[in-house]
Design a protein around this motif. Sequence first.
Motif, PDB file in Angstrom:
ATOM      1  N   SER A  47       0.821  -1.213   0.000  1.00  0.00           N
ATOM      2  CA  SER A  47       0.000   0.000   0.000  1.00  0.00           C
ATOM      3  C   SER A  47       0.852   1.259   0.000  1.00  0.00           C
ATOM      4  O   SER A  47       2.017   1.258   0.414  1.00  0.00           O
ATOM      5  CB  SER A  47      -0.921   0.016   1.223  1.00  0.00           C
ATOM      6  N   VAL A  48       0.228   2.332  -0.450  1.00  0.00           N
ATOM      7  CA  VAL A  48       0.818   3.675  -0.365  1.00  0.00           C
ATOM      8  C   VAL A  48       0.273   4.329   0.897  1.00  0.00           C
ATOM      9  O   VAL A  48      -0.918   4.199   1.203  1.00  0.00           O
ATOM     10  CB  VAL A  48       0.439   4.516  -1.603  1.00  0.00           C
ATOM     11  N   THR A  49       1.118   5.015   1.644  1.00  0.00           N
ATOM     12  CA  THR A  49       0.644   5.690   2.853  1.00  0.00           C
ATOM     13  C   THR A  49       1.327   7.031   3.046  1.00  0.00           C
ATOM     14  O   THR A  49       2.469   7.230   2.605  1.00  0.00           O
ATOM     15  CB  THR A  49       0.877   4.818   4.107  1.00  0.00           C
ATOM     16  N   THR A  50       0.606   7.916   3.712  1.00  0.00           N
ATOM     17  CA  THR A  50       1.172   9.238   4.016  1.00  0.00           C
ATOM     18  C   THR A  50       1.817   9.277   5.398  1.00  0.00           C
ATOM     19  O   THR A  50       2.381  10.306   5.777  1.00  0.00           O
ATOM     20  CB  THR A  50       0.081  10.318   3.959  1.00  0.00           C
ATOM     21  N   ARG A  51       1.737   8.205   6.155  1.00  0.00           N
ATOM     22  CA  ARG A  51       2.367   8.213   7.475  1.00  0.00           C
ATOM     23  C   ARG A  51       3.867   7.945   7.358  1.00  0.00           C
ATOM     24  O   ARG A  51       4.343   7.429   6.338  1.00  0.00           O
ATOM     25  CB  ARG A  51       1.705   7.208   8.420  1.00  0.00           C
ATOM     26  N   SER A  52       4.597   8.250   8.416  1.00  0.00           N
ATOM     27  CA  SER A  52       6.044   8.039   8.439  1.00  0.00           C
ATOM     28  C   SER A  52       6.367   6.571   8.723  1.00  0.00           C
ATOM     29  O   SER A  52       5.575   5.872   9.379  1.00  0.00           O
ATOM     30  CB  SER A  52       6.694   8.914   9.518  1.00  0.00           C
ATOM     31  N   PRO A  53       7.503   6.087   8.269  1.00  0.00           N
ATOM     32  CA  PRO A  53       7.887   4.688   8.536  1.00  0.00           C
ATOM     33  C   PRO A  53       8.078   4.441  10.030  1.00  0.00           C
ATOM     34  O   PRO A  53       8.591   5.292  10.752  1.00  0.00           O
ATOM     35  CB  PRO A  53       9.213   4.538   7.782  1.00  0.00           C
ATOM     36  N   HIS A  62       7.337  -2.706   2.936  1.00  0.00           N
ATOM     37  CA  HIS A  62       6.185  -2.710   3.830  1.00  0.00           C
ATOM     38  C   HIS A  62       5.100  -1.748   3.329  1.00  0.00           C
ATOM     39  O   HIS A  62       3.912  -2.064   3.362  1.00  0.00           O
ATOM     40  CB  HIS A  62       6.616  -2.331   5.245  1.00  0.00           C
ATOM     41  N   TYR A  63       5.515  -0.577   2.902  1.00  0.00           N
ATOM     42  CA  TYR A  63       4.629   0.437   2.315  1.00  0.00           C
ATOM     43  C   TYR A  63       5.420   1.270   1.330  1.00  0.00           C
ATOM     44  O   TYR A  63       6.653   1.265   1.332  1.00  0.00           O
ATOM     45  CB  TYR A  63       4.062   1.377   3.402  1.00  0.00           C
ATOM     46  N   HIS A  64       4.676   1.982   0.479  1.00  0.00           N
ATOM     47  CA  HIS A  64       5.263   3.052  -0.316  1.00  0.00           C
ATOM     48  C   HIS A  64       4.955   4.341   0.445  1.00  0.00           C
ATOM     49  O   HIS A  64       3.792   4.744   0.530  1.00  0.00           O
ATOM     50  CB  HIS A  64       4.654   3.111  -1.721  1.00  0.00           C
ATOM     51  N   PHE A  65       5.953   4.959   1.020  1.00  0.00           N
ATOM     52  CA  PHE A  65       5.744   6.159   1.827  1.00  0.00           C
ATOM     53  C   PHE A  65       5.818   7.397   0.939  1.00  0.00           C
ATOM     54  O   PHE A  65       6.826   7.629   0.259  1.00  0.00           O
ATOM     55  CB  PHE A  65       6.801   6.232   2.937  1.00  0.00           C
ATOM     56  N   VAL A  66       4.733   8.186   0.937  1.00  0.00           N
ATOM     57  CA  VAL A  66       4.667   9.375   0.092  1.00  0.00           C
ATOM     58  C   VAL A  66       4.157  10.555   0.911  1.00  0.00           C
ATOM     59  O   VAL A  66       3.599  10.389   2.000  1.00  0.00           O
ATOM     60  CB  VAL A  66       3.739   9.158  -1.123  1.00  0.00           C
ATOM     61  N   ASP A  67       4.338  11.763   0.365  1.00  0.00           N
ATOM     62  CA  ASP A  67       3.808  12.946   1.040  1.00  0.00           C
ATOM     63  C   ASP A  67       2.366  13.185   0.593  1.00  0.00           C
ATOM     64  O   ASP A  67       1.846  12.518  -0.313  1.00  0.00           O
ATOM     65  CB  ASP A  67       4.687  14.173   0.769  1.00  0.00           C
TER      66      ASP A  67
END
Length: 226
Positions: A47-53, A62-67
Motif C-alpha cells: 500500500s501507499v501511505t502518508t504516514r512516516s515509517p 512494507h509500504y510506499h511512503f509518500v507525502d
Amino acid sequence: MTASDTQSEALKRRGLMFVLSSPSGAGKTTISRMLLEADEAIKLSVSVTTRSPRPGERDGVHYHFVDDATFDRMVEEDDFYEWAHVFGHRYGTPKGHIRSALKDGQDFLFDIDWQGTQQLYQKDRQDVVSVFILPPSIAELRRRLEARAQDNPAVIQSRMDRARAEISHWAEYEYVVINDDVDECFRKVREILHAERMERTRQTGLIPFVRELMGTDPSPQVAPSI
C-alpha cells in the motif's frame, strides 16, 4: 503421473485478491506474515501511505511512503483500487501491475480495512475473496494492544473504539474466522485460499481442458484375428 495428470495440475487460472481484515490487535498482520512465508504463490499488495515509517519498515517493502501532495495526485489520476483515512493518515492500494498480473494467475494479499474492501468490491468484485478475523473477546483484544507497549492509554482507547466500529462490519465479508489460536486461525485462512483457487469460474483453463476430454475418444483395442 500421466501426461493428463500433469496437464490438469497446470491448468491456467485467474489470480485473486485475497483480503484479510480485522480490528487492530486481532491478528491479521501475524496471519498475513505466516501466509506469505508459507505460500510462494501469493504476494503482498504493498500500500501507499502518508504516514512516516515505523522502526524496521522499509519503503517499497512494507509500504510506499509518500507525502500528501503525491497522494493527492494519485487520487486525482485514479491510481488507486481503494484508499481511506486511518488514524489521521491515508492509505491506498495502487493499481499498477495488479490487473495484468491477475490475468497471469498471480494472487495478491491485501491487509486492508472494511472501507478498502468495499472499494475493491466495487471495482473488481469477481477477483476479491474477503476474510474477516475476529478476536475471541474484547478483553483479549485490549490485552493484546496493551502488550505491544507501543501506544499510550489514549491511543489504545481510540483503537478499542475503532475496533468496535470495524467489528460491526463483519457481515459484509464472505468468510469470518475467530482468532483464539493463531495456528488454528492460520490453518483455516489457508484452507479458504486453497478452496477459492479451485473455484470453477476462476480456473480459466478448464474450458479447453474439458473440451479436449470430451473430444478425445481413444479407439478400442481390437484383438487380432487368428
